[in-house]
Design a protein around this motif. Structure first.
Motif, mmCIF file in Angstrom:
data_model
loop_
_atom_site.group_PDB
_atom_site.id
_atom_site.type_symbol
_atom_site.label_atom_id
_atom_site.label_comp_id
_atom_site.label_asym_id
_atom_site.label_seq_id
_atom_site.Cartn_x
_atom_site.Cartn_y
_atom_site.Cartn_z
ATOM 1 N N LEU A 1 0.848 -1.193 0.000
ATOM 2 C CA LEU A 1 0.000 0.000 0.000
ATOM 3 C C LEU A 1 0.885 1.245 0.000
ATOM 4 O O LEU A 1 1.525 1.553 1.016
ATOM 5 N N PRO A 2 0.934 2.008 -1.085
ATOM 6 C CA PRO A 2 1.815 3.182 -1.167
ATOM 7 C C PRO A 2 1.170 4.419 -0.544
ATOM 8 O O PRO A 2 0.567 5.254 -1.239
ATOM 9 N N LEU A 3 1.299 4.541 0.779
ATOM 10 C CA LEU A 3 0.760 5.744 1.419
ATOM 11 C C LEU A 3 1.561 6.964 0.974
ATOM 12 O O LEU A 3 2.783 6.904 0.801
ATOM 13 N N PRO A 4 0.931 8.100 0.789
ATOM 14 C CA PRO A 4 1.627 9.320 0.319
ATOM 15 C C PRO A 4 2.522 9.890 1.417
ATOM 16 O O PRO A 4 2.021 10.440 2.411
ATOM 17 N N VAL B 1 -6.083 5.877 -2.129
ATOM 18 C CA VAL B 1 -4.811 5.162 -2.271
ATOM 19 C C VAL B 1 -5.135 3.746 -2.736
ATOM 20 O O VAL B 1 -5.908 3.046 -2.090
ATOM 21 N N GLY B 2 -4.510 3.332 -3.830
ATOM 22 C CA GLY B 2 -4.698 1.973 -4.316
ATOM 23 C C GLY B 2 -6.133 1.649 -4.683
ATOM 24 O O GLY B 2 -6.568 0.512 -4.503
ATOM 25 N N GLY B 3 -6.887 2.651 -5.130
ATOM 26 C CA GLY B 3 -8.276 2.424 -5.542
ATOM 27 C C GLY B 3 -9.282 2.498 -4.429
ATOM 28 O O GLY B 3 -10.488 2.403 -4.689
ATOM 29 N N ASP B 4 -8.863 2.661 -3.181
ATOM 30 C CA ASP B 4 -9.776 2.801 -2.038
ATOM 31 C C ASP B 4 -9.544 4.144 -1.369
ATOM 32 O O ASP B 4 -8.464 4.724 -1.461
ATOM 33 N N GLU B 5 -10.581 4.571 -0.670
ATOM 34 C CA GLU B 5 -10.450 5.821 0.090
ATOM 35 C C GLU B 5 -9.960 5.480 1.488
ATOM 36 O O GLU B 5 -10.449 4.567 2.137
ATOM 37 N N ARG C 1 -9.116 2.215 6.213
ATOM 38 C CA ARG C 1 -10.037 2.349 5.092
ATOM 39 C C ARG C 1 -11.290 3.128 5.507
ATOM 40 O O ARG C 1 -11.894 2.863 6.557
ATOM 41 N N SER C 2 -11.726 4.059 4.664
ATOM 42 C CA SER C 2 -12.945 4.832 4.944
ATOM 43 C C SER C 2 -14.179 3.941 4.950
ATOM 44 O O SER C 2 -15.128 4.184 5.699
#
Length: 436
Positions: free
Chosen positions: A93-96, A108-112, A130-131
């Motif tokens: 998971l590439p967190l900013p 991120v990665g297609g999910d909020e 995950r939201s």
């Protein structure tokens, strides 16, 4: 639709309670979601603080990719200027890394994701969730807060119905008292336990009852006095006419007979007025006896039998049950004679009049059935009105049925009139007295 004060109050209060319940439920729902979201944010912040305090070393340096549940939080730690995370629970998971300090919601990665970033001089700690998971958790907890309202609102409806019904119980009692009143029983309404708001209304009704009773009493006294005053001169006039008859010339006999007929009709009207006055008078308990209804009916029939035989009317009895009533025998006799006389008057020559005595529902009913022309349905409710005559071509005073009604009412009974529905024309006249 007939408007009901009780229904209006219940509906208004239930709607008000429902609105309050909905507003309270929506508020609780929103506050619960906001509180749960804040609690989850606090959890992310606390985890980041723990990582700064030295717990970062406890994370695996090379975790298995995809080994973490989607509902878990993700921790990523960056050190110095390294291009790859120093520690991460989910390296895929590439967190900013350049996210601002504090909370941010981003894709991120297609999910909020909801990300908390903690920046130190030599370290950047990011904790994310995950939201969708957060939404599920907050919604689940918020929905649980609605259950009390879902249960409470119907209970409030039931409570409103019971309270309103109990509050209006006194009105129902007053209504029953008013409905039970008749011209022979006028009693002021009881004000015991009456709410203050309704007291003026009840006082007004009592004042109206008092005035109505005085007016009816004045009418009764006038009828009684007038009948008594007129009876003496009419009797004297009848005697004078009888004495004068032998001296009337033959050519004037027809006119004299018309004169005597008019005097006789006036005398009958006066007699009916006196009976009406007695029927309206208050009942004297010492005169009440146990009366055999069958014997009274036989006596009444015997009295009118000559008239019936003269016109060829057959008077019979269908059913003569053994029955007794507590009343003044003369009153019962007058009621029966009036019904039978009325039936004979409206039955054509050669017709039939049947009588029956039955006991139904603790009431002794005397039914008189004739084979006359009957009566228009719209006129039946007026048949017991004083001086009302359905057929003005037939001689009568219009007081016979009124007397029957007054006598029945005085003893707590009832009188009715209906058309026959057995394939023949005619009327079924009934008077009922409480069974002894």
């Amino acid at each position: 639709m007939i408007k009901s004060l009780r229904n209006q109050l219940v509906l208004a209060l239930c709607v008000l309670a429902s609105i309050v319940g909905v507003v309270q439920g929506v508020s609780s729902y929103q506050l619960s979601k906001a509180g749960m979201s804040a609690l989850l944010d606090l959890r992310l912040e606390q985890v980041a603080t723990r990582m700064r305090a030295g717990f970062a070393e406890s994370l695996p340096s090379i975790p298995a990719r995809g080994s973490q549940s989607e509902r878990d939080i993700v921790i990523t730690i960056w050190k110095d200027e390294q291009a790859t995370p120093y520690r991460s629970t989910e390296p895929s998971l590439p967190l900013p890394r350049d996210a601002p300090a504090g909370f941010v919601t981003t894709a991120v990665g297609g999910d909020e994701w909801r990300i908390y970033t903690l920046r130190e001089p030599s370290m950047v700690i990011q904790v994310a969730q995950r939201s969708a998971v957060r939404h599920e958790l907050t919604t689940e907890r918020a929905v649980n807060t609605l259950w009390p309202m879902v249960v409470l609102v119907p209970l409030v409806w039931i409570a409103v119905l019971l309270v309103v019904r109990r509050s209006l119980r006194k009105l129902n009692s007053l209504g029953a008292q008013v409905q039970a009143m008749d011209v022979s029983h006028f009693q002021p309404l009881s004000t015991t336990g009456v709410p203050i708001e309704i007291r003026p209304f009840v006082d007004s009704i009592n004042l109206m009852i008092e005035r109505l009773a005085q007016s009816i009493e004045s009418e009764r006294k006038f009828i009684s006095d007038a009948a008594h005053e007129l009876r003496t001169p009419l009797t004297a006039l009848q005697l004078q006419a009888d004495n004068l008859q032998p001296h009337i010339a033959p050519r004037n006999q027809e006119r004299f007979r018309e004169l005597r007929s008019g005097i006789t009709r006036s005398g009958g009207l006066i007699a009916q007025l006196l009976r009406l006055a007695r029927a309206d008078a208050a009942l004297q308990a010492e005169m009440v006896t146990r009366v055999e209804v069958g014997a009274v009916v036989v006596a009444a029939v015997a009295e009118v039998l000559p008239i019936a035989m003269k016109r060829g009317i057959d008077i019979g009895a269908d059913e003569m049950a053994s029955a007794f009533v507590q009343a003044v025998e003369a009153d019962v006799g007058i009621a029966v004679r009036n019904l039978v006389s009325n039936a004979i008057r409206y039955t054509p020559d050669g017709g039939q009049v049947d009588l029956s005595v039955q006991v139904r529902d603790d009431m002794v009913w005397i039914d008189v059935t004739d084979t006359g022309p009957g009566m228009a349905e719209e006129l039946l409710p007026r048949a017991f009105d004083r001086f009302f005559r359905a057929n003005t071509q037939i001689e009568g005073s219009g007081l016979g049925l009124s007397i029957v009604k007054a006598i029945a009412t005085k003893y707590g009974g009832s009188a009715s009139l209906r058309n026959r529905h057995d394939g023949q024309s005619g009327i079924v006249a009934s008077v009922g007295f409480p069974s002894a």
